[in-house]
Design an enzyme around this catalytic site. Structure first.
Site, short mmCIF file in Angstrom:
data_model
loop_
_atom_site.label_atom_id
_atom_site.label_comp_id
_atom_site.label_asym_id
_atom_site.label_seq_id
_atom_site.Cartn_x
_atom_site.Cartn_y
_atom_site.Cartn_z
NE ARG A 1 -3.08 0.11 3.16
CZ ARG A 1 -2.58 0.47 4.36
NH1 ARG A 1 -2.12 1.69 4.53
NH2 ARG A 1 -2.56 -0.39 5.35
CE1 TYR B 1 -15.93 12.18 -16.67
CE2 TYR B 1 -15.27 12.24 -14.38
CZ TYR B 1 -15.69 11.54 -15.48
OH TYR B 1 -15.88 10.19 -15.37
CG ASP C 1 -9.13 16.61 -15.54
OD1 ASP C 1 -8.44 15.95 -16.35
OD2 ASP C 1 -10.19 16.18 -15.05
CE LYS D 1 -12.20 8.48 -18.80
NZ LYS D 1 -12.51 9.77 -18.18
#
Ligand code: PLP
Length: 373
Positions: free
Chosen positions: A45, A97, A161, A186
């Site tokens: 982690r 978004y 972004d 994406k």
């Protein structure tokens, strides 16, 4: 190393013992301390070599000091917002978004004051005491383009972004931004088969803080996912330039279709963001939207090569209707006020042969003349 070479080489040091040209995927979540000198790896982690290899590459692509990857673009966004305190003021692009809208609503509950503005307004002056500006450029689905450098000069923490442009077409940190955010789901991964997110930045204090945050909340991407995203990066430039060329071909063809109204694409001289996009992006990207004067639902039924699906940036071309799909949660009045009409169609162009894409879309679009009336 130049950009395209970094895509292929960064984070891919040949393994000394075997000569693997692709490093192995490190699946272990715990590490024997006695094998390490100095001890660097404790628990998955916190630290993982496969994840770090991807981060090395993402940082190198923007000549940045640090990149941290996350389980999704949303998880990366949540980490960036952890830099804020209750009472801080955040300004965000108004047609951001939909997922970002949801995320900011969550943080508003913890006392962050969120305001939405049209950041593509020329010569925009930010309100006073703004701690962070969240810019999407170009925006979704109208492809509005904010002037990143002009906003960054006004002093707050600027997060861009950069999911739509990818580091191939736009480098926010070099324009004065402080943090670049990616949904690597994406363009970066590019094959619609893995979720991921990343933050890229230069501040060592943020590296300590964000790494601590990510370890605490556990929003890490798994090693197999990191491997897929890193593999996707190798072909990012090739894909993106092909996608842009395909978009230009499709836009050119749509302009001649009587049933196509306004086309939103920063590559068109009449687009309001054309000049700014030409300054800050190397190419205008491969997302385009247009108003369709026929029946949108029937158009989406008629296309064969375009999958009717949300998301974007993958090798396969997609078509969607924001009012029915990606922006459905936005109340209709708000949507219309933003200029997102019911008949708006958004395309994400893939890497197929442009002639096939044009033929498929133009045939489906022109069918309206005969069918939709
Ligand atoms: C998809 C997307 C996100 C969210 O990313 P996920 O990987 O789906 O969590 C954020 N911003 C933009 C612009 C996106 O397209």
């Amino acid at each position: 190393m130049r950009f395209d070479t970094k895509l292929v080489h960064s984070g891919y040091d040949v393994t000394a013992s075997t000569g693997d040209v692709v490093p192995p995927i490190h699946l272990a979540v715990t590490y024997d301390r006695r094998a390490q000198e100095p001890v660097e790896y404790f628990y998955g982690r916190g630290e993982n070599p496969t994840r770090q290899a991807l981060e090395t590459c993402l940082a190198a692509l923007e000549d940045a000091e640090f990149a941290l990857t996350f389980a999704s673009g949303q998880a990366a966004g949540a980490a960036a917002l952890s830099l804020l305190e209750p009472g801080d003021r955040l300004v965000c692009s108004d047609d951001v978004y939909g997922g970002t809208h949801m995320l900011l609503s969550e943080y508003a509950r913890y006392g962050v004051n969120v305001e939405y503005l049209d950041l593509s307004t020329p010569d925009i002056v930010l309100p006073e005491d703004v701690r962070m500006v969240w810019i999407e450029a170009p925006t979704n689905p109208l492809l509005k383009v904010a002037d990143i450098a002009a906003i960054a000069r006004q002093g707050p923490i600027v997060l861009v972004d950069n999911t739509f442009a990818s580091p191939v077409l736009q480098q926010p940190l070099s324009l004065g931004a402080d943090i670049t955010l990616y949904s690597t789901t994406k363009f970066i991964a590019g094959h619609s088969d893995v979720l991921g997110g990343a933050l890229v930045f230069n501040d060592p204090a943020w590296q300590a803080r964000l790494l601590g945050y990510r370890t605490a909340v556990g929003s890490v991407p798994g090693p197999l996912d990191c491997f897929l995203v890193h593999r996707g990066l190798k072909t990012l430039s090739l894909r993106v330039f092909r996608q842009v060329a395909n978009t230009r071909a499709v836009v050119e063809a749509l302009r001649d279709c009587p049933s196509v109204g306004r086309i939103h694409y920063p590559g068109l001289p009449e687009h309001p963001g054309h000049a700014v996009a030409a300054r800050q992006m190397s190419e205008p990207g491969s997302i385009v939207s247009f108003e369709y004067l026929g029946d949108v639902a029937k158009l989406m039924e008629r296309v064969r090569l375009f999958a009717c699906a949300v998301s974007l940036g993958g090798v396969r071309s997609l078509i969607e209707c924001p009012a029915m799909m990606t922006h459905r949660p936005v109340p209709r009045q708000t949507r219309l006020a933003l200029g997102i009409e019911d008949n708006l169609v958004r395309l994400s162009l893939g890497i197929e042969d442009p002639a096939d894409l044009v033929e498929d879309l133009v045939t489906a679009v022109n069918e309206a003349e005969r069918q939709d009336g």
